[in-house]
Scaffold this active site. Structure first.
Site, PDB file in Angstrom:
ATOM      1  N   GLY A 160       0.850  -1.193   0.000  1.00 19.79           N
ATOM      2  CA  GLY A 160       0.000   0.000   0.000  1.00 19.79           C
ATOM      3  C   GLY A 160       0.882   1.237   0.000  1.00 19.79           C
ATOM      4  O   GLY A 160       2.035   1.204  -0.441  1.00 19.79           O
ATOM      5  N   ARG A 161       0.344   2.308   0.539  1.00 19.13           N
ATOM      6  CA  ARG A 161       1.056   3.578   0.470  1.00 19.13           C
ATOM      7  C   ARG A 161       2.345   3.559   1.283  1.00 19.13           C
ATOM      8  O   ARG A 161       3.363   4.108   0.878  1.00 19.13           O
ATOM      9  CB  ARG A 161       0.130   4.702   0.942  1.00 19.13           C
ATOM     10  CG  ARG A 161      -1.005   4.931  -0.027  1.00 19.13           C
ATOM     11  CD  ARG A 161      -2.145   5.682   0.572  1.00 19.13           C
ATOM     12  NE  ARG A 161      -2.876   4.882   1.562  1.00 19.13           N
ATOM     13  CZ  ARG A 161      -4.131   5.110   1.918  1.00 19.13           C
ATOM     14  NH1 ARG A 161      -4.801   6.097   1.378  1.00 19.13           N
ATOM     15  NH2 ARG A 161      -4.730   4.348   2.820  1.00 19.13           N
ATOM     16  N   ILE A 162       2.322   2.890   2.448  1.00 19.16           N
ATOM     17  CA  ILE A 162       3.550   2.831   3.258  1.00 19.16           C
ATOM     18  C   ILE A 162       4.560   1.890   2.595  1.00 19.16           C
ATOM     19  O   ILE A 162       5.754   2.198   2.528  1.00 19.16           O
ATOM     20  CB  ILE A 162       3.234   2.390   4.704  1.00 19.16           C
ATOM     21  CG1 ILE A 162       2.305   3.405   5.377  1.00 19.16           C
ATOM     22  CG2 ILE A 162       4.515   2.221   5.506  1.00 19.16           C
ATOM     23  CD1 ILE A 162       1.802   2.993   6.753  1.00 19.16           C
ATOM     24  N   ARG A 182      -2.217  -7.984  -2.695  1.00 18.40           N
ATOM     25  CA  ARG A 182      -3.453  -8.443  -3.349  1.00 18.40           C
ATOM     26  C   ARG A 182      -3.487  -8.016  -4.812  1.00 18.40           C
ATOM     27  O   ARG A 182      -3.899  -8.751  -5.674  1.00 18.40           O
ATOM     28  CB  ARG A 182      -4.678  -7.847  -2.642  1.00 18.40           C
ATOM     29  CG  ARG A 182      -5.173  -8.676  -1.485  1.00 18.40           C
ATOM     30  CD  ARG A 182      -6.215  -7.912  -0.760  1.00 18.40           C
ATOM     31  NE  ARG A 182      -5.730  -6.546  -0.526  1.00 18.40           N
ATOM     32  CZ  ARG A 182      -6.323  -5.666   0.256  1.00 18.40           C
ATOM     33  NH1 ARG A 182      -7.413  -5.986   0.873  1.00 18.40           N
ATOM     34  NH2 ARG A 182      -5.822  -4.451   0.442  1.00 18.40           N
ATOM     35  N   ALA A 242       3.700  -3.431  11.070  1.00 17.22           N
ATOM     36  CA  ALA A 242       2.280  -3.469  10.682  1.00 17.22           C
ATOM     37  C   ALA A 242       1.392  -3.586  11.921  1.00 17.22           C
ATOM     38  O   ALA A 242       0.941  -2.571  12.471  1.00 17.22           O
ATOM     39  CB  ALA A 242       2.041  -4.614   9.713  1.00 17.22           C
ATOM     40  N   ARG A 243       1.148  -4.779  12.359  1.00 15.67           N
ATOM     41  CA  ARG A 243       0.331  -5.014  13.542  1.00 15.67           C
ATOM     42  C   ARG A 243       0.801  -6.274  14.236  1.00 15.67           C
ATOM     43  O   ARG A 243       1.255  -7.215  13.566  1.00 15.67           O
ATOM     44  CB  ARG A 243      -1.142  -5.252  13.158  1.00 15.67           C
ATOM     45  CG  ARG A 243      -1.965  -3.997  12.993  1.00 15.67           C
ATOM     46  CD  ARG A 243      -2.204  -3.311  14.340  1.00 15.67           C
ATOM     47  NE  ARG A 243      -2.954  -2.089  14.167  1.00 15.67           N
ATOM     48  CZ  ARG A 243      -2.434  -0.895  13.869  1.00 15.67           C
ATOM     49  NH1 ARG A 243      -1.129  -0.762  13.743  1.00 15.67           N
ATOM     50  NH2 ARG A 243      -3.197   0.163  13.731  1.00 15.67           N
ATOM     51  N   GLU A 272       0.212  -6.411  22.716  1.00 15.74           N
ATOM     52  CA  GLU A 272       0.982  -5.296  23.274  1.00 15.74           C
ATOM     53  C   GLU A 272       0.101  -4.479  24.218  1.00 15.74           C
ATOM     54  O   GLU A 272      -1.111  -4.409  24.014  1.00 15.74           O
ATOM     55  CB  GLU A 272       1.546  -4.416  22.138  1.00 15.74           C
ATOM     56  CG  GLU A 272       0.491  -3.761  21.275  1.00 15.74           C
ATOM     57  CD  GLU A 272       1.078  -3.082  20.037  1.00 15.74           C
ATOM     58  OE1 GLU A 272       1.865  -3.707  19.305  1.00 15.74           O
ATOM     59  OE2 GLU A 272       0.718  -1.923  19.804  1.00 15.74           O
ATOM     60  N   HIS A 290       5.958   0.323  19.542  1.00 19.93           N
ATOM     61  CA  HIS A 290       4.931   0.821  18.602  1.00 19.93           C
ATOM     62  C   HIS A 290       5.067   2.336  18.389  1.00 19.93           C
ATOM     63  O   HIS A 290       4.149   3.099  18.704  1.00 19.93           O
ATOM     64  CB  HIS A 290       3.518   0.473  19.104  1.00 19.93           C
ATOM     65  CG  HIS A 290       2.506   0.475  18.001  1.00 19.93           C
ATOM     66  ND1 HIS A 290       1.405  -0.344  17.979  1.00 19.93           N
ATOM     67  CD2 HIS A 290       2.439   1.212  16.865  1.00 19.93           C
ATOM     68  CE1 HIS A 290       0.685  -0.105  16.893  1.00 19.93           C
ATOM     69  NE2 HIS A 290       1.293   0.840  16.195  1.00 19.93           N
ATOM     70  N   ILE A 291       6.225   2.724  17.852  1.00 23.36           N
ATOM     71  CA  ILE A 291       6.487   4.157  17.686  1.00 23.36           C
ATOM     72  C   ILE A 291       6.847   4.524  16.244  1.00 23.36           C
ATOM     73  O   ILE A 291       7.420   5.589  15.998  1.00 23.36           O
ATOM     74  CB  ILE A 291       7.614   4.640  18.644  1.00 23.36           C
ATOM     75  CG1 ILE A 291       8.899   3.827  18.451  1.00 23.36           C
ATOM     76  CG2 ILE A 291       7.151   4.594  20.090  1.00 23.36           C
ATOM     77  CD1 ILE A 291      10.106   4.416  19.199  1.00 23.36           C
TER      78      ILE A 291
HETATM   79  C1  8YV Z   1      -0.522   4.277  15.880  1.00 25.41           C
HETATM   80  C2  8YV Z   1      -0.423   2.906  13.931  1.00 25.41           C
HETATM   81  O1  8YV Z   1      -1.698   4.825  15.486  1.00 25.41           O
HETATM   82  O2  8YV Z   1      -1.346   4.347  12.333  1.00 25.41           O
HETATM   83  C3  8YV Z   1      -1.323   3.219  12.811  1.00 25.41           C
HETATM   84  O3  8YV Z   1      -2.037   2.304  12.374  1.00 25.41           O
HETATM   85  O4  8YV Z   1      -0.272   1.794  14.298  1.00 25.41           O
HETATM   86  C4  8YV Z   1       0.286   3.987  14.654  1.00 25.41           C
HETATM   87  O5  8YV Z   1       0.510   5.106  13.889  1.00 25.41           O
HETATM   88  C5  8YV Z   1       0.135   5.175  16.830  1.00 25.41           C
HETATM   89  O6  8YV Z   1       1.154   4.454  17.358  1.00 25.41           O
HETATM   90  C6  8YV Z   1      -0.769   5.670  17.930  1.00 25.41           C
HETATM   91  O7  8YV Z   1      -1.202   4.607  18.724  1.00 25.41           O
END
Ligand code: 8YV
Length: 341
Positions: A160-162, A182, A242-243, A272, A290-291
């Site tokens: 995607g964009r990222i 996809r 990602a997640r 997390e 998550h930064i």
């Molecule tokens: C979080 C992110 O939103 O944009 C997302 O999907 O996972 C991050 O940018 C940010 O860490 C605030 O919780």
């Protein structure tokens, strides 16, 4: 008679200038601390406001929306919105928004920082130095050997964009870029990034460095599990911005410990802020809280975009009625005929 102001709840500390913008139009209740709320507490908060600005720890689902007659918009502080049940929000006639695009470049920078740092063992080296272990002479000539990034094959899962912002950076490192997604990118963009679409098995087996940037969906749960990790090169570096839940962290820890994978750099974790304990003891795991989007400019831009959505959705400002990044804008059509309008 003066109408009561609409009310906005902000679930976490936000930049004062963004709160001030909201306060031009609304009564604002902003939490001073990032806190975990029970579903019952969240339900009570949402029942009492016209808009909510939330983050990833607020799980907005059918249960917390049940009986809600007032809420019109939930503005998520993030591009990923797996914390929101979009169907439940739409069924309840509530708008949802996220913060796409404004974070692409910062997250791409951070993914690269993680990849470079893990490949060159920077976390472990810094811990070693700070522990006072650099004694007597230069580091051994044949120690601290990492793997190169330049000239290697970069794999991107989720284009995607990222993903595209990550791919664009690879040209400066003279890398070959392969991706799995996809849908295929337009040929002109593939040419610009020197990127080619491959199947998932080829991506796993050919990448020297693999960056995950796909959204979390039930289908993507453990997209990188034990079987997928086993297909990767033993020297490979895996990066997850990602997640949590896209990687099976327990299986990853085993692969890292047994030397079946070179290194991993993780910004996100399943469950997390808890981190799988097996990862914590591994020198070849680089871990961050998550930064990836947390640059000064980008976090401000995300907060402003969330506020833009709230202000517009509730009928104010230059874009009244046209929130810029609504996820389910169709719900607005029914507002005028509903009690919540
Ligand atoms: C979080 C992110 O939103 O944009 C997302 O999907 O996972 C991050 O940018 C940010 O860490 C605030 O919780």
């Amino acid at each position: 008679m003066k109408m009561a102001k609409q009310k906005v709840w902000v679930s976490r500390p936000l930049f004062p200038e963004v709160l001030a913008r909201l306060a031009e139009y609304f009564e604002v209740e902003a939490e001073a601390h990032e806190g975990k709320r029970t579903p019952a507490q969240l339900k009570a908060k949402l029942a009492d406001v016209d808009a909510a600005v939330v983050g990833l720890s607020e799980r907005v689902n059918a249960a917390v929306l049940e009986g809600n007659q007032r809420l019109k918009i939930v503005a998520n502080l993030g591009v990923g919105y797996n914390n929101l049940d979009l169907d439940a929000l739409s069924r309840a006639g509530i708008l949802a928004s996220n913060t796409p695009d404004v974070l692409n470049e910062s997250v791409a920078d951070y993914a690269w920082a993680l990849m470079l740092a893990a490949a060159r063992r920077m976390g472990a080296a810094e811990r070693w130095l700070r522990a006072g272990q650099w004694q007597g002479s230069a580091t051994r000539f044949d120690d601290w050997l990492g793997v190169d990034v330049h000239g290697k094959t970069l794999g991107i899962l989720g284009m995607g964009r990222i993903g595209q912002a990550i791919a664009r950076r690879a040209a400066g490192f003279n890398m070959r870029v392969i991706y799995h997604n996809r849908s295929r990118l337009p040929e002109s963009i593939e040419r610009e990034y020197r990127a080619s679409l491959v199947d998932k098995a080829s991506l796993l087996s050919q990448a020297d460095h693999l960056i995950l940037v796909l959204p979390y969906t039930p289908e993507n749960h453990y997209a990188l599990g034990a079987a997928e990790l086993a297909q990767m090169k033993p020297s490979a570096v895996l990066v997850n911005v990602a997640r949590g839940g896209i990687v099976d962290d327990a299986a990853l820890a085993v692969a890292l410990r047994e030397g079946r994978l070179g290194a991993a750099a993780l910004d996100v974790f399943e469950g997390e802020p808890a981190v799988h304990p097996d990862l914590l003891g591994l020198e070849n795991a680089l871990l961050s809280p998550h930064i990836a989007s947390a640059s000064e400019d980008t976090r401000r831009a995300m907060a402003h975009l969330a506020a833009d959505n709230v202000i517009a959705a509730l009928g104010h400002g230059a874009r009244a009625g046209q929130p810029p990044t609504a996820l389910n804008p169709a719900v607005m059509a029914a507002w005028s005929s509903r009690t919540r309008a």
